[in-house]
Design a protein around this motif. Sequence first.
Motif, PDB file in Angstrom:
ATOM      1  N   VAL A 371     -45.696  44.395 -26.724  1.00 19.78           N
ATOM      2  CA  VAL A 371     -46.874  45.181 -27.461  1.00 19.78           C
ATOM      3  C   VAL A 371     -47.333  46.263 -26.831  1.00 19.78           C
ATOM      4  N   TYR A 372     -47.454  46.169 -25.592  1.00 25.55           N
ATOM      5  CA  TYR A 372     -48.268  47.518 -24.823  1.00 25.55           C
ATOM      6  C   TYR A 372     -47.126  48.655 -24.939  1.00 25.55           C
ATOM      7  N   LEU A 373     -46.086  48.323 -24.692  1.00 20.90           N
ATOM      8  CA  LEU A 373     -45.181  49.465 -24.939  1.00 20.90           C
ATOM      9  C   LEU A 373     -44.875  49.950 -26.174  1.00 20.90           C
ATOM     10  N   ILE A 374     -44.908  49.115 -27.234  1.00 22.51           N
ATOM     11  CA  ILE A 374     -44.896  49.589 -28.474  1.00 22.51           C
ATOM     12  C   ILE A 374     -45.963  50.312 -29.025  1.00 22.51           C
ATOM     13  N   GLN A 375     -47.142  50.077 -28.600  1.00 18.82           N
ATOM     14  CA  GLN A 375     -48.444  50.733 -28.995  1.00 18.82           C
ATOM     15  C   GLN A 375     -48.166  52.224 -28.268  1.00 18.82           C
ATOM     16  N   LEU A 423     -49.414  33.121 -28.281  1.00 19.39           N
ATOM     17  CA  LEU A 423     -48.957  33.107 -29.383  1.00 19.39           C
ATOM     18  C   LEU A 423     -49.305  34.415 -30.180  1.00 19.39           C
ATOM     19  N   SER A 424     -50.473  34.873 -29.968  1.00 21.77           N
ATOM     20  CA  SER A 424     -50.909  36.420 -30.762  1.00 21.77           C
ATOM     21  C   SER A 424     -50.118  37.402 -30.196  1.00 21.77           C
ATOM     22  N   ASN A 425     -49.594  37.357 -29.024  1.00 23.01           N
ATOM     23  CA  ASN A 425     -48.595  38.588 -28.531  1.00 23.01           C
ATOM     24  C   ASN A 425     -47.241  38.505 -28.999  1.00 23.01           C
ATOM     25  N   LEU A 426     -46.713  37.258 -29.197  1.00 23.07           N
ATOM     26  CA  LEU A 426     -45.496  36.997 -29.543  1.00 23.07           C
ATOM     27  C   LEU A 426     -45.398  37.250 -31.054  1.00 23.07           C
ATOM     28  N   VAL A 427     -46.240  37.074 -31.823  1.00 23.31           N
ATOM     29  CA  VAL A 427     -46.433  37.146 -33.304  1.00 23.31           C
ATOM     30  C   VAL A 427     -46.596  38.932 -33.379  1.00 23.31           C
ATOM     31  N   ALA A 428     -47.349  39.396 -32.776  1.00 20.86           N
ATOM     32  CA  ALA A 428     -47.493  40.878 -32.710  1.00 20.86           C
ATOM     33  C   ALA A 428     -46.239  41.527 -32.287  1.00 20.86           C
ATOM     34  N   ALA A 429     -45.473  41.227 -31.234  1.00 18.89           N
ATOM     35  CA  ALA A 429     -44.390  41.953 -30.911  1.00 18.89           C
ATOM     36  C   ALA A 429     -43.352  41.964 -31.985  1.00 18.89           C
ATOM     37  N   GLY A 430     -43.051  40.731 -32.527  1.00 16.92           N
ATOM     38  CA  GLY A 430     -42.212  40.746 -33.660  1.00 16.92           C
ATOM     39  C   GLY A 430     -42.683  41.727 -34.804  1.00 16.92           C
ATOM     40  N   VAL A 431     -43.886  41.875 -35.268  1.00 15.63           N
ATOM     41  CA  VAL A 431     -44.384  42.777 -36.457  1.00 15.63           C
ATOM     42  C   VAL A 431     -43.923  44.075 -35.834  1.00 15.63           C
ATOM     43  N   GLY A 432     -44.444  44.555 -34.306  1.00 13.95           N
ATOM     44  CA  GLY A 432     -44.220  45.881 -33.923  1.00 13.95           C
ATOM     45  C   GLY A 432     -42.839  46.141 -33.943  1.00 13.95           C
TER      46      GLY A 432
END
Length: 526
Positions: A371-375, A423-432
């Motif tokens: 998530v950090y990298l995608i941002q 769980l929140s970071n796993l879901v956000a990474a998939g969306v990202g």
Amino acid sequence: MAAGTATSRLLGFARTTMLAAVIGLGVSADAFDVANTLPNNFYLLLAGGVLNAVLVPQITKAAKHDDGGQEFVNRLLTLSLLIIAAATIVVTALAPLLVRLFSQGWNSSALALGTAFAFICLPQIFFYGLYTVVGQVLNARGQFAAYMWAPAIANIVAILGLLWFGAVYADQPRVEQWDAGMVWVVAGTATLGVALQALVLLIPLHRSGFRLRPVFGFRGVGLRSASRVALWTFAALAVSQLGFIVTSKVLTRANDLMAAQGVTGAGKAAYSAAFLLFMLPHSLITLSLVTALFTRMSTAAHAGRTAEVVSDFGRGLRMPAVFLVPGTAAAILFGLPAVRLAFAGNTPEQAAAIAEVMIAMMVGVVPFGWVYLIQRVYYAYEDAKTPFYLQLVVSGVATAVNLYAFTVDPTKVGIVVGIGQTLSNLVAAGVGFVLLRRRLGLLRLRSTVRLYVRLGVATLVGAAVAIPARMLLERVVGDGVLGSAIELVAGGGLFLAVVLGVAHLMRVEEVAALLDPVTRRIRRRA
């Protein structure tokens, strides 16, 4: 960069273990933790992410100006520091309200102690801002080391303050035992350290040739795109901090209930200690790498070289995985003895509470890095709107789990909060990943997936060998400080050797690059 980060983080870890030993993990510790976390929370909300997202792309573009961008950058920094200074004054004045907002269930004595800490700690906001703006100028000029080493100074000063406290005052005082001198020693040295952390960066900035000076007049200088990015980044951080208020309330409430019941579990201070352990691999590996890649991706994005951005994105996914994939399993297997050893000044029950939360969070360290990298890819394109949507996902999922944590046994609240973060970071990474595929086209992740699969297999083999070995060691050496050290050295060493060996046999290139010099020497000698 990694060396500086490692030194700073290890000193920060030493500071946290000393803090836990000196003031404990009870309500007094929560009072200081809430107060000392407020500057970070509000700095992030008011400026931190805005500066990180805005400054590097803007400074990179400013390098094309006739003067190398010095006037433009000074104008940008002047505006940033004026905003941060004004915000620091306002937020410090609101200290009593903020302590109430971030706590739950405290009596008047705990609120008074937390407020006293907050009045001394909140001025850190300005110095965090100065540290960031100067550090980002250094980063944009290709000088990364000083920015990573400077936090070591803050930790050294805070450690000296805790040594002073431990030598003069009683350990782990109750809320009603604190006096003004005790408050100033703990909170004052924390703030002094942050101030020195910022001021020391002025030396390498001057040596780099940049002259920091105030430049006023902010209209018509091309800051409109920066303002748009800043607005969306501020919105994302606002969402994040609203979610953190729920986290802080549920944890402080749990600790208050446990204190009343006379039981031990993870409250706010224990959660912060666990979060520091969680952030250690992210800071040493992912953060150091992505900080360098962000400047490269910003340059490529401005030039329209999408292929280079995709290439660096893939590199940012692969390189940390070599450490973080087996590191996740190592945290699960050896988290408890590691915490027992690190927090030797605390009771076994307190150490177990920290370890449980740390393990729940550490399961999500890899998607947290994604998530950090995608941002940062989106920030390189000066797109802060998409990271805002990702933050909505992160905060929404985590807050839903945190609200559920209000209903569970107080001793299990910290674990539930940690699971919610994972769980929140796993879901956000998939969306990202889905959104990034739409933005950049093919992400060329085939080699990345192969790497993760091979590392996963090697990690499973290592775990299969290490689990019975650790169980045997614990029976033989016990679970004390010495036994925990033996478990870590012997069991952890065996796990690492098996993982690296299997990964090498499976032709994981990054591991081969690490091991080949050693194996060549062994073969020559044989």
